[in-house]
Every structure is written in C-alpha cells, then in structure tokens.
Motif scaffolding. Structure first.
Motif, short mmCIF file in Angstrom:
data_model
loop_
_atom_site.label_atom_id
_atom_site.label_comp_id
_atom_site.label_asym_id
_atom_site.label_seq_id
_atom_site.Cartn_x
_atom_site.Cartn_y
_atom_site.Cartn_z
N THR A 73 0.84 -1.18 0.00
CA THR A 73 0.00 0.00 0.00
C THR A 73 0.88 1.24 0.00
O THR A 73 2.07 1.19 0.34
N ALA A 74 0.30 2.33 -0.37
CA ALA A 74 1.03 3.59 -0.33
C ALA A 74 1.32 3.94 1.13
O ALA A 74 0.53 3.59 2.02
N PRO A 75 2.44 4.60 1.40
CA PRO A 75 2.77 4.90 2.80
C PRO A 75 1.69 5.68 3.53
O PRO A 75 1.46 5.45 4.70
N ASP A 76 1.01 6.58 2.85
CA ASP A 76 0.00 7.36 3.54
C ASP A 76 -1.30 6.57 3.75
O ASP A 76 -2.20 7.04 4.42
N ASP A 77 -1.40 5.36 3.18
CA ASP A 77 -2.55 4.49 3.41
C ASP A 77 -2.24 3.38 4.42
O ASP A 77 -3.14 2.66 4.82
N ASP A 78 -1.00 3.24 4.79
CA ASP A 78 -0.58 2.17 5.70
C ASP A 78 -0.66 2.67 7.14
O ASP A 78 0.08 3.56 7.54
N PRO A 79 -1.59 2.12 7.95
CA PRO A 79 -1.74 2.63 9.32
C PRO A 79 -0.50 2.40 10.17
O PRO A 79 -0.18 3.21 11.04
N ASP A 80 0.23 1.30 9.95
CA ASP A 80 1.45 1.07 10.73
C ASP A 80 2.49 2.14 10.43
O ASP A 80 3.18 2.63 11.33
N PHE A 81 2.62 2.51 9.17
CA PHE A 81 3.57 3.55 8.79
C PHE A 81 3.20 4.87 9.44
O PHE A 81 4.05 5.55 10.01
N LEU A 82 1.93 5.23 9.38
CA LEU A 82 1.49 6.49 9.95
C LEU A 82 1.66 6.51 11.46
O LEU A 82 2.02 7.53 12.05
N ARG A 83 1.43 5.36 12.10
CA ARG A 83 1.57 5.27 13.55
C ARG A 83 3.02 5.47 13.97
O ARG A 83 3.31 6.12 14.97
N ASN A 84 3.95 4.91 13.21
CA ASN A 84 5.35 4.97 13.59
C ASN A 84 6.07 6.21 13.06
O ASN A 84 7.20 6.47 13.44
N LEU A 85 5.42 6.97 12.19
CA LEU A 85 6.06 8.13 11.59
C LEU A 85 6.43 9.17 12.65
O LEU A 85 7.56 9.65 12.68
N GLU A 86 5.50 9.50 13.53
CA GLU A 86 5.77 10.48 14.57
C GLU A 86 6.84 9.99 15.53
O GLU A 86 7.71 10.75 15.96
N GLN A 87 6.82 8.71 15.86
CA GLN A 87 7.82 8.16 16.77
C GLN A 87 9.22 8.24 16.15
O GLN A 87 10.18 8.63 16.82
N ARG A 88 9.34 7.93 14.86
CA ARG A 88 10.65 8.01 14.20
C ARG A 88 11.13 9.45 14.12
O ARG A 88 12.32 9.73 14.26
N ARG A 89 10.20 10.40 13.90
CA ARG A 89 10.58 11.80 13.84
C ARG A 89 11.11 12.28 15.19
O ARG A 89 12.11 12.97 15.27
N ARG A 90 10.44 11.87 16.27
CA ARG A 90 10.89 12.26 17.61
C ARG A 90 12.24 11.67 17.93
O ARG A 90 13.09 12.33 18.53
N GLN A 91 12.47 10.41 17.54
CA GLN A 91 13.77 9.79 17.79
C GLN A 91 14.86 10.50 17.02
O GLN A 91 15.96 10.73 17.54
#
Length: 167
Positions: A73-91
């Motif tokens: 799926t496209a990254p913006d359609d993948d809920p796991d990607f969206l969930r971890n995006l903010e966590q990776r940005r903070r790290q």
C-alpha cells in the motif's frame, strides 16, 4: 422461422451457460467441480446448461468479497507507517539534539571550559571595566581579580584598525 428462433435460443443458452461456468469461481460451484461442469455444458449443450443454471450455479445470496492479492500500500494508506512516523521523527530529533550537546561539550572542553563574557570581578572595590586596569599600576599586568592578559581582537576588543573581528 420458429425453427431458427429455437436454434438461436438453444445456442444462446449454450454459449451463456459455458461462459458463466468458465467465469464462476471454482470454490463457489455447487454439486460438482468447476471442471466437471465445463465438460457437462460442453458435451450436453441443452441439458448441461439447464443443469448448470438449476443446480451448479452459486446462489445470488452467497455474494462473496472479491479476493485481492496482498500488494504493498502507499505509505499514507498504511496505518502502521502512519503510527510509527511520529515516533521516528521524535527519535531523529532527540538524536540530533544529543549530537549538538555532545559537540558543544567537546568544544567547551577543548577551549578550556565554558566561554566567559564580561568582567569577572571577585568583589573588590572599584571594579575595573574590561580593557582598563585598576589602581595606579601601569605595569601592563592585570590587577587583582581580573582575568589574565588579553590578546587584541579577543572578547570584543578592537585591534589597531578598530575591527573587532580581525585577528
């Protein structure tokens, strides 16, 4: 003319039945396997097609969901990607700040401690302003309580041309 109409009706029933058997999902056929239904409709055109429509065809109430292949799926359609995006940005931001602090600490240690600004008097009366000496001594050395000898161009002093940046 009625003979032609009957022949066309039988041919239409035969072709429609055969195409319907071929297009039907094998898991949805009733009575026999899909291969058996294809053979029956092909060898017995009128009887095979009639039996297919009466017995073998899936019921209309048994509507199944289409089977899709698992595809990325496209990254913006993948809920796991969206969930971890903010966590990776903070790290990444925490890592960047940690590196900045480490670099600043290393620079301070290499320079001999944190940079000082202004005069650091020790409570003596008549504290001197930077660049002047207190008392009547013009020996060139610092008075008591003042930092060590200053180099021209350091800590905001002007050199001979009046440029505080030049060394």
């Amino acid at each position: 003319m009625p003979r032609v109409a009957i022949a066309v009706a039988i041919l239409a029933l035969y072709v429609y039945g055969l195409v319907d058997v071929i297009r039907t999902d094998g898991r949805l056929t009733r009575g026999f396997s899909k291969t058996t239904w294809i053979i029956m409709v092909a060898l017995l055109p009128l009887i095979g097609a009639a039996l297919w429509f009466l017995i073998g065809r899936p019921r209309a109430t048994a509507v199944t969901q289409p089977v899709y292949q698992h595809h990325p799926t496209a990254p913006d359609d993948d809920p796991d990607f969206l969930r971890n995006l903010e966590q990776r940005r903070r790290q990444a931001e925490a890592e960047r700040l940690r590196k900045l602090r480490d670099d600043a600490a290393r620079k301070n240690q290499a320079d001999g401690g944190p940079h000082r600004s202004g005069s650091t008097g020790t409570g003596t009366t008549g504290a001197a302003t930077p660049g002047t000496t207190s008392g009547g001594s013009d020996a060139g050395g610092p008075a008591a309580g003042e930092p060590g000898p200053r180099k021209p161009g350091a800590a905001g002093e002007a050199n001979a041309e009046g440029n505080p940046e030049a060394k």
